[in-house]
Structures are given as structure tokens and as C-alpha cells.
Design an enzyme around this catalytic site. Structure first.
Site, short mmCIF file in Angstrom:
data_model
loop_
_atom_site.label_atom_id
_atom_site.label_comp_id
_atom_site.label_asym_id
_atom_site.label_seq_id
_atom_site.Cartn_x
_atom_site.Cartn_y
_atom_site.Cartn_z
CB ALA A 95 -1.00 0.28 1.00
CE LYS A 144 -6.90 -14.06 -9.84
NZ LYS A 144 -6.96 -13.47 -8.44
N PRO A 176 -14.44 -16.60 -14.29
CG PRO A 176 -15.01 -16.76 -16.21
CD PRO A 176 -15.81 -16.68 -14.81
CG LEU A 185 -4.01 -5.08 5.94
CD1 LEU A 185 -2.94 -5.59 6.21
CD2 LEU A 185 -5.25 -5.94 5.06
CB THR A 225 -11.19 -7.20 -3.53
OG1 THR A 225 -11.41 -7.95 -2.17
CG2 THR A 225 -12.39 -7.63 -4.76
#
Length: 538
Positions: free
Chosen positions: A17, A80, A98, A337, A348
Site C-alpha cells: 500500500a 491469472k 473468469p 489494511l 480485492t
């Protein structure tokens, strides 16, 4: 000319972050008068927010001007194409979420509506057979479409699995080269202006003081500035997302030459387990609810299921799903966080950091800190968190599993009205309305709703306006096109070794062939079919 510009931006905490923020500010605040400083302590360390990502990260990297092959190699990344969900709808079931669209809409009718009608007429494959990303993933294939590629290869949307620590290091090098100043030190005191409640300066353990106009809190779960200093408050999602623990450990890859081009999430009796293949190791973790599983039992369960030799000591994490009541309070903006946490079931975590950075740049303040700008930022982040929250809850609520107290609890729980409406509309005629949302478009909701067992009773009447014979022919043409394109693609491992091999990978790269010999890697070949239309990011 703004006479009250922000001149000193101070980022508290590094990790993914912090260095994403530093890199973005170095790129977009390069205005000659704004200085960016990042304070972090190697004594404290960081918590990796995740190793799996979603397609919008490509936009972030491109905005920074990062070379994709260099980035993939430096972070030991793999590609990915989506997420495989195992045992979620019921024990023994699996489905694939997908990236990209399912098929193509025809004459304004959504593809999934045509598939629902076709399914009632004859046996048809799973809807994943009409996703380029899903078909390629099922065969372990990957390719990157060239600029002038046509369907279906241009529908091969992707993201990355990467080492979060290496990504932070990569962005740190970028940011420092652009002028970001890093200070190593542990913060011992935070000074607040008594008149307006704004943070004024930080004091470090060695006595150094760091003053700022705008502070970015990337200090992790503790929220050093946003919570410990300003007392912003936290809105819990635990009533819908009761998992509150995780244990993680990497292991050796079971097949180093061919890492899977997808994440796997396997539902367990008290939570779920992730499996994320990188070029040099496999990332593994178990997310669970401590009401039903002890920390020791969770660790034992994770270690017993590893596919290779463990490469470290298991790490335990505690969390509470939810978000800060304000991600921007006073002159402090929380990222990562520090701003909130939703379990990484749909990868996410890093996107929430990216989305906050993009919104902050778009609403960047001056020293007056216009309340309207702050309120708009907080409104947008609240809506984004709640949208992600609802999508994650869907995976737990829409299930037939009744084999454990945990699944009985989440299957029978009440859900937010915003989600209940979506489920009810989809269960009737497969209707979805996603206007105004930048994440999880219709195809994502279709994949998860169907995969979790929500099969609509019917379809939109407008679908009946299309000729059945022509629709059947079009669907078969699309399906064959996806299958044929996947057959022609290289394997995922071949692609990595030819374009972006990691120095950490156990399998040696091969010599790159001339570009003319690599039609699959920057794929520009003519399509088996071309019916037009584009693709959604996810």
C-alpha cells in the site's frame, strides 16, 4: 494559480500500500512543489495484502509506465485468468470465475440470457465454455493479444499472481528514482493541532521530526493515524463475514515448469483455503472462523494439505472484516489494511488500495481541505467497500452445504438488503443491474451466481425475439472459436519462460525466438470468428 497547495505528503508505512501510493504520487504529483516522504521501520515489517490480483492492476502499472515483462520477472509473477472455486456450492462441486465476458451479446440481448434459453432447449456445456479466459485456463494456456488482434483472443483478460514483497520493492525503486524520500524509523509520537484536529508532525525513535500537510496512513490493521490518533471508528462486517483468522505458508511448486494460470479457492468446514502459484513457489493460506476452528487445528489442516515442501514457518493473522467509518479524516487518508479489510476471496485487497489512490488523485486537496472533496471520497469508498462486501457474502449465502455448523450459520444468515435484491432478481429471470459500479460487472455475478447454484427460473422475454436456429449456430460458432484459439496458444509455462522468466524460478528460461516465430505471444492472428464487441475488465 492555487495559493495554498499541498507541499508535503507524508506516507506512514511501506509495504504494498505505501509504495503503491508513493509511486503514484511520484508520477502524478510531479509538479515542482510537492514533496513526498515515506516513513517505515524494518523493525515492524509489513503484512502482505495479497499475492493475487484482478485486471484493473494492469491500468495502474500502465499509468506508471511500467514494462510488463520486466515487472513480471522482477516480482516472480505468473498470469491469472480467473479463480477456480471448489466445494462452494456443495461438496464435490466446482466452477470457474473468469476475467472477461461470456460470449457476445446478440442484438442487445445479454449472452447469459441466450445461454439460459438455450439450456432449456438442449444439453449445453457450462457457461465457462464461452469464456476465452476460462477455456485457456482449463488447458493451462496463456497468450497476450497484440494491438490489432481480433476476437476471441482479444477477450483473454488477465491479472497477476506475484510476490507482494517483491512488488513493494519494485515500486520502491521506481518511487525513489522519481524523487520520493524514504526515512527509516519507528514512530513514537504523533502531534495533532488542537484547533482543527489535523496531524502536524511525527516524532521518530531517534528524535527526528517529520512534518506534513497531508498524511497517508499505510500502517496496517492498527491504523496508527486514522484510528489510534484520530479515533475514526470502524464499521464491522463480521455479522455477514464471520471469518476472523488466517494462517499462511509458502511451499514448493508441485509442477515448476507449468504453474496454473489461475487461483484456486477451496471451501473447508470452517472457512476456505487459497492456492496461488508464482514462478518460484506456491502461496497457501487458510481463512477461517475461530468460533469453529482453533488456531492450532487450522495450522495443522493447512500443513497437511500442502502440495510441496513448506518453504517457511506458518504465519498467523487476526482480523475483523469491515472498514473505517471514514477513510479520509481531517488531513489523514487511510489506505490498505489501515482503511479496512475484506477477506481476499476475490483478490480485492490490492485493488482497494489502487481505487483509493486513484480517487485521492482525482480529489487531491489543497491546504484548505474542502469538506465536499473529503465527503465525496468517503462516499465513493463506502460504496466500493459495500459492493465488494456483498459480492463476497454471496459466496457464503448461496450454498447448499449443510455439513458443518459454520456452513449452516452462513447459509441461513440474513444478508444486506442490497445483496438480497440482487439475488432475488437473478433467481427470477437472470437480471442484473451494475450501472455505476467499476468492479465486478455482469459476467462476474453470472459466473458466481450460477456456480453457487442460483439458476434462474426463466430468462428475459426479449431473448425470445431472436431466431432459435440462428442463436444456436452463433453460440456453437463462438464455443468452437474459443476452443480452437486455446488449442493454438502456448502453455502458461512456455509463455513465462519466453517473455518474463523470474531469476528465482527453478526452471531455466529458454532462448527467445525471433518475433516472427512467436505468433501466440503477441497474438495478432485472424480469428476463427469475429462477431464484434469488446470485453469487460472482470
Amino acid at each position: 494559480m492555487n495559493e495554498q497547495p499541498i507541499r508535503r505528503v507524508v506516507i506512514v508505512g511501506g509495504g504494498t500500500a505505501g509504495w503503491m501510493a508513493a509511486a503514484a504520487f511520484a508520477r502524478f504529483l510531479n509538479n515542482g512543489h510537492t514533496e513526498v516522504t515515506l516513513v517505515e521501520s524494518e523493525e515492524i515489517g509489513t503484512v502482505g495484502v495479497g499475492e493475487a490480483t484482478i485486471p484493473p492492476l494492469l491500468n495502474f502499472n500502465r499509468m506508471l509506465g511500467l514494462d510488463e515483462n520486466a515487472f513480471v520477472a522482477a516480482t516472480s509473477a505468473t498470469f491469472k485468468l480467473g479463480i477456480e472455486f471448489v466445494d462452494w456450492g456443495r461438496l464435490g462441486s466446482s466452477y470457474f470465475h473468469p476475467f472477461g465476458n461470456h460470449g457476445h451479446d446478440l442484438q442487445g440481448i445479454h449472452f447469459h440470457q441466450l445461454w439460459l434459453r438455450e439450456r432449456a432447449r438442449r444439453p449445453v456445456p457450462d457457461i465457462a465454455a464461452w469464456s476465452m479466459s476460462a477455456v485457456a485456463a482449463a488447458h493451462g494456456k496463456f497468450g497476450r493479444a497484440g494491438d490489432d488482434a481480433r476476437s476471441p483472443v482479444r477477450e483473454l483478460f488477465y491479472a497477476f499472481h506475484f510476490d507482494a514483497g517483491l512488488y513493494a520493492r519494485y515500486l520502491r525503486d521506481y518511487a525513489e528514482a522519481q524523487g520520493v524520500h524514504r526515512i527509516e524509523g519507528r514512530i513514537t509520537d504523533v502531534a495533532v493541532n488542537g484547533a482543527n484536529g489535523h496531524v502536524e508532525r511525527l516524532t521518530l525513535a531517534d528524535g527526528e521530526q517529520v512534518e506534513g500537510d497531508l498524511f497517508i496512513d499505510c500502517s496496517g490493521f492498527r491504523g496508527l493515524l486514522i484510528e489510534e490518533t484520530l479515533g475514526t471508528g470502524y464499521e464491522s462486517y463480521a455479522q455477514w463475514l464471520p471469518c476472523d483468522r488466517a494462517v499462511a505458508v509458502p511451499c514448493a511448486l508441485p509442477n515448476p515448469a507449468e504453474p496454473d494460470p489461475f487461483t484456486r479457492a477451496t471451501a473447508k468446514a470452517a472457512g476456505w483455503q487459497w492456492r496461488i502459484p508464482l514462478q518460484h513457489r506456491m502461496g497457501n493460506g487458510l481463512v477461517y472462523c475461530s468460533d469453529y476452528l482453533s488456531d492450532d487445528a487450522a495450522e495443522a489442516q493447512l500443513m497437511a494439505g500442502l502440495e510441496g515442501e513448506p518453504l517457511g514457518t506458518p504465519r498467523r493473522l487476526r482480523f475483523e472484516a469491515g472498514r473505517r467509518r471514514q477513510c479520509w479524516n481531517g488531513n489523514v487518508v487511510a489506505l490498505g489494511l489501515a482503511s479496512g479489510f475484506i477477506e481476499p476471496l476475490e483478490s480485492t485487497s490490492i485493488h482497494l488500495v489502487q481505487a483509493a489512490i486513484q480517487r485521492l488523485v482525482a480529489l487531491f486537496p489543497d491546504k484548505r481541505f474542502d469538506p465536499a472533496e473529503r465527503a465525496e471520497f468517503n462516499r465513493q469508498m463506502k460504496e466500493l467497500y459495500e459492493d465488494v462486501r456483498d459480492f463476497i457474502i454471496l459466496h457464503y449465502k448461496a450454498t447448499a452445504r449443510d455439513d458443518s455448523p459454520f456452513w449452516n450459520r452462513v447459509r441461513t444468515m440474513d444478508v444486506p438488503d442490497s445483496l438480497a435484491r440482487k439475488i432475488e432478481l437473478f433467481a427470477g429471470k437472470g437480471r442484473l443491474f451494475r450501472e455505476g459500479y467499476d468492479l465486478f460487472s455482469n459476467p462476474s455475478w453470472v459466473a458466481v451466481c450460477l456456480g453457487q447454484g442460483i439458476v434462474p427460473q426463466s430468462w428475459e422475454p426479449a431473448a425470445d425475439s431472436l431466431d432459435e436456429t440462428k442463436v444456436t449456430a452463433a453460440l456453437e460458432q463462438m464455443r468452437r472459436g474459443y476452443a480452437e484459439t486455446a488449442r493454438r496458444l502456448p502453455t502458461h509455462g512456455e509463455f513465462l519462460r519466453m517473455t518474463a522468466p523470474s531469476p528465482l524460478a527453478p526452471v531455466k528460461p529458454v532462448a527467445a525466438a525471433p518475433a516472427a516465430d512467436l505468433p501466440f505471444f503477441e497474438f495478432n492472428a485472424a480469428s476463427p470468428f469475429d462477431v464484434g464487441g469488446g470485453g469487460s475488465p472482470i
